[in-house]
Design a protein around this motif. Structure first.
Motif, PDB file in Angstrom:
ATOM      1  N   TYR A   1      17.507  61.706  -0.291  1.00  0.00           N
ATOM      2  CA  TYR A   1      16.520  60.956   0.427  1.00  0.00           C
ATOM      3  C   TYR A   1      17.091  59.420   0.823  1.00  0.00           C
ATOM      4  N   TYR A   2      16.731  59.042   1.910  1.00  0.00           N
ATOM      5  CA  TYR A   2      17.402  58.002   2.458  1.00  0.00           C
ATOM      6  C   TYR A   2      16.099  56.980   2.868  1.00  0.00           C
ATOM      7  N   CYS A   3      16.058  55.485   2.747  1.00  0.00           N
ATOM      8  CA  CYS A   3      15.065  54.566   3.263  1.00  0.00           C
ATOM      9  C   CYS A   3      15.828  53.935   4.269  1.00  0.00           C
ATOM     10  N   ALA A   4      15.052  53.464   5.529  1.00  0.00           N
ATOM     11  CA  ALA A   4      15.600  53.029   6.666  1.00  0.00           C
ATOM     12  C   ALA A   4      14.377  51.935   7.113  1.00  0.00           C
ATOM     13  N   ALA A   5      14.989  50.868   7.898  1.00  0.00           N
ATOM     14  CA  ALA A   5      14.005  49.898   8.369  1.00  0.00           C
ATOM     15  C   ALA A   5      14.071  49.603   9.687  1.00  0.00           C
ATOM     16  N   ALA A   6      13.154  49.594  10.222  1.00  0.00           N
ATOM     17  CA  ALA A   6      13.043  49.408  11.815  1.00  0.00           C
ATOM     18  C   ALA A   6      12.266  48.053  12.122  1.00  0.00           C
ATOM     19  N   PRO A   7      12.974  47.317  13.020  1.00  0.00           N
ATOM     20  CA  PRO A   7      12.337  45.926  13.415  1.00  0.00           C
ATOM     21  C   PRO A   7      10.776  46.039  14.236  1.00  0.00           C
ATOM     22  N   ARG A   8      10.731  47.168  14.483  1.00  0.00           N
ATOM     23  CA  ARG A   8       9.360  47.245  15.391  1.00  0.00           C
ATOM     24  C   ARG A   8       8.948  48.678  15.277  1.00  0.00           C
ATOM     25  N   ASP A   9       7.522  48.825  15.446  1.00  0.00           N
ATOM     26  CA  ASP A   9       7.135  50.239  15.627  1.00  0.00           C
ATOM     27  C   ASP A   9       7.370  50.701  16.727  1.00  0.00           C
ATOM     28  N   THR A  10       7.310  52.150  17.019  1.00  0.00           N
ATOM     29  CA  THR A  10       7.580  52.836  18.244  1.00  0.00           C
ATOM     30  C   THR A  10       6.647  54.004  18.426  1.00  0.00           C
ATOM     31  N   TYR A  11       6.191  54.028  19.490  1.00  0.00           N
ATOM     32  CA  TYR A  11       4.953  55.103  19.798  1.00  0.00           C
ATOM     33  C   TYR A  11       5.506  55.992  20.952  1.00  0.00           C
ATOM     34  N   TYR A  12       5.377  57.184  20.686  1.00  0.00           N
ATOM     35  CA  TYR A  12       5.663  58.274  21.915  1.00  0.00           C
ATOM     36  C   TYR A  12       4.360  58.960  22.052  1.00  0.00           C
ATOM     37  N   SER A  13       3.921  58.887  23.307  1.00  0.00           N
ATOM     38  CA  SER A  13       2.853  59.704  23.773  1.00  0.00           C
ATOM     39  C   SER A  13       1.631  59.143  22.921  1.00  0.00           C
ATOM     40  N   GLY A  14       1.691  57.740  22.445  1.00  0.00           N
ATOM     41  CA  GLY A  14       0.449  57.024  22.030  1.00  0.00           C
ATOM     42  C   GLY A  14       0.424  57.391  20.368  1.00  0.00           C
ATOM     43  N   ALA A  15       1.498  58.184  19.743  1.00  0.00           N
ATOM     44  CA  ALA A  15       1.667  58.674  18.422  1.00  0.00           C
ATOM     45  C   ALA A  15       2.653  57.676  17.831  1.00  0.00           C
ATOM     46  N   TYR A  16       2.349  57.264  16.593  1.00  0.00           N
ATOM     47  CA  TYR A  16       3.326  56.216  15.888  1.00  0.00           C
ATOM     48  C   TYR A  16       4.334  57.331  15.537  1.00  0.00           C
ATOM     49  N   SER A  17       5.804  56.751  15.844  1.00  0.00           N
ATOM     50  CA  SER A  17       6.788  57.499  15.599  1.00  0.00           C
ATOM     51  C   SER A  17       7.670  57.461  14.449  1.00  0.00           C
ATOM     52  N   CYS A  18       8.400  58.517  13.895  1.00  0.00           N
ATOM     53  CA  CYS A  18       9.232  58.338  12.892  1.00  0.00           C
ATOM     54  C   CYS A  18      10.601  58.913  13.132  1.00  0.00           C
ATOM     55  N   ARG A  19      11.211  58.590  14.293  1.00  0.00           N
ATOM     56  CA  ARG A  19      12.769  58.897  14.614  1.00  0.00           C
ATOM     57  C   ARG A  19      13.742  58.053  14.068  1.00  0.00           C
ATOM     58  N   SER A  20      14.647  58.646  13.351  1.00  0.00           N
ATOM     59  CA  SER A  20      15.554  58.113  12.760  1.00  0.00           C
ATOM     60  C   SER A  20      16.516  57.125  13.773  1.00  0.00           C
ATOM     61  N   ALA A  21      16.502  57.482  15.155  1.00  0.00           N
ATOM     62  CA  ALA A  21      17.182  56.596  16.045  1.00  0.00           C
ATOM     63  C   ALA A  21      16.359  55.244  16.174  1.00  0.00           C
ATOM     64  N   ASP A  22      15.234  55.076  15.962  1.00  0.00           N
ATOM     65  CA  ASP A  22      14.557  53.824  15.933  1.00  0.00           C
ATOM     66  C   ASP A  22      14.762  52.873  14.543  1.00  0.00           C
ATOM     67  N   PHE A  23      15.452  53.286  13.722  1.00  0.00           N
ATOM     68  CA  PHE A  23      15.729  52.473  12.530  1.00  0.00           C
ATOM     69  C   PHE A  23      17.135  52.176  12.116  1.00  0.00           C
ATOM     70  N   ASP A  24      17.086  50.803  12.170  1.00  0.00           N
ATOM     71  CA  ASP A  24      18.516  49.941  12.224  1.00  0.00           C
ATOM     72  C   ASP A  24      19.004  50.017  11.082  1.00  0.00           C
ATOM     73  N   VAL A  25      18.298  49.706   9.787  1.00  0.00           N
ATOM     74  CA  VAL A  25      18.861  49.505   8.513  1.00  0.00           C
ATOM     75  C   VAL A  25      19.014  50.563   7.827  1.00  0.00           C
ATOM     76  N   TRP A  26      19.859  50.987   7.122  1.00  0.00           N
ATOM     77  CA  TRP A  26      20.007  52.102   6.202  1.00  0.00           C
ATOM     78  C   TRP A  26      20.463  51.887   4.910  1.00  0.00           C
ATOM     79  N   GLY A  27      20.116  52.368   3.818  1.00  0.00           N
ATOM     80  CA  GLY A  27      20.704  52.159   2.755  1.00  0.00           C
ATOM     81  C   GLY A  27      21.428  53.526   2.177  1.00  0.00           C
ATOM     82  N   ARG A  28      21.927  53.451   0.949  1.00  0.00           N
ATOM     83  CA  ARG A  28      22.340  54.488   0.357  1.00  0.00           C
ATOM     84  C   ARG A  28      21.126  55.304  -0.244  1.00  0.00           C
ATOM     85  N   GLY A  29      21.383  56.790  -0.296  1.00  0.00           N
ATOM     86  CA  GLY A  29      20.175  57.568  -0.675  1.00  0.00           C
ATOM     87  C   GLY A  29      20.060  57.754  -2.145  1.00  0.00           C
TER      88      GLY A  29
END
Length: 128
Positions: free
Chosen positions: A93-121
């Motif tokens: 399991y990894y946690c990651a941080a995104a500097p902004r929230d991303t929405y697709y089709s009006g829904a809050y998104s949880c896509r890994s591509a939108d997260f910039d900072v990653w840590g060790r799992g």
């Protein structure tokens, strides 16, 4: 800047674990945080994400009703409470941080591509 995930371990099916995600070098106040996991031979998948404000959350269908994400900005930590664990939850399991929230089709998104900072799992193993 980096993130550190902790709290993993070995647990029997039906058990619980609480994962923690803490940053080093920055505060989480202005970041959305996501939990992702990757099992051997499988692609990384988004498990749960929480928006910058904490108002919006996302859960993968496979964990809805069993996992809960929360953030404590005073402690600068995001948690993932995992209950009723199943062998298929076994993964790193990894946690990651995104500097902004991303929405697709009006829904809050949880896509890994939108997260910039990653840590060790942290490894989570659920035995049957």
């Amino acid at each position: 800047v980096q993130l550190q995930a902790s709290g993993g371990g070995l647990v029997q099916a039906g058990g619980s674990l609480r994962l923690s995600c803490a940053p080093s070098g920055f505060t989480l106040d202005y970041y959305g945080i996501g939990w992702f996991r990757q099992a051997p031979g499988k692609e990384r998948e988004g498990v749960s994400c929480i928006s910058v404000s904490g108002y919006n959350t996302y859960y993968a269908d496979s964990v809805k009703g069993r996992f809960a994400i929360s953030r404590d900005n005073a402690e600068n930590t995001v948690y993932l409470e995992m209950n009723s664990l199943r062998p298929e939850d076994t993964a790193v399991y990894y946690c990651a941080a995104a500097p902004r929230d991303t929405y697709y089709s009006g829904a809050y998104s949880c896509r890994s591509a939108d997260f910039d900072v990653w840590g060790r799992g942290t490894q989570v193993t659920v035995s049957s």
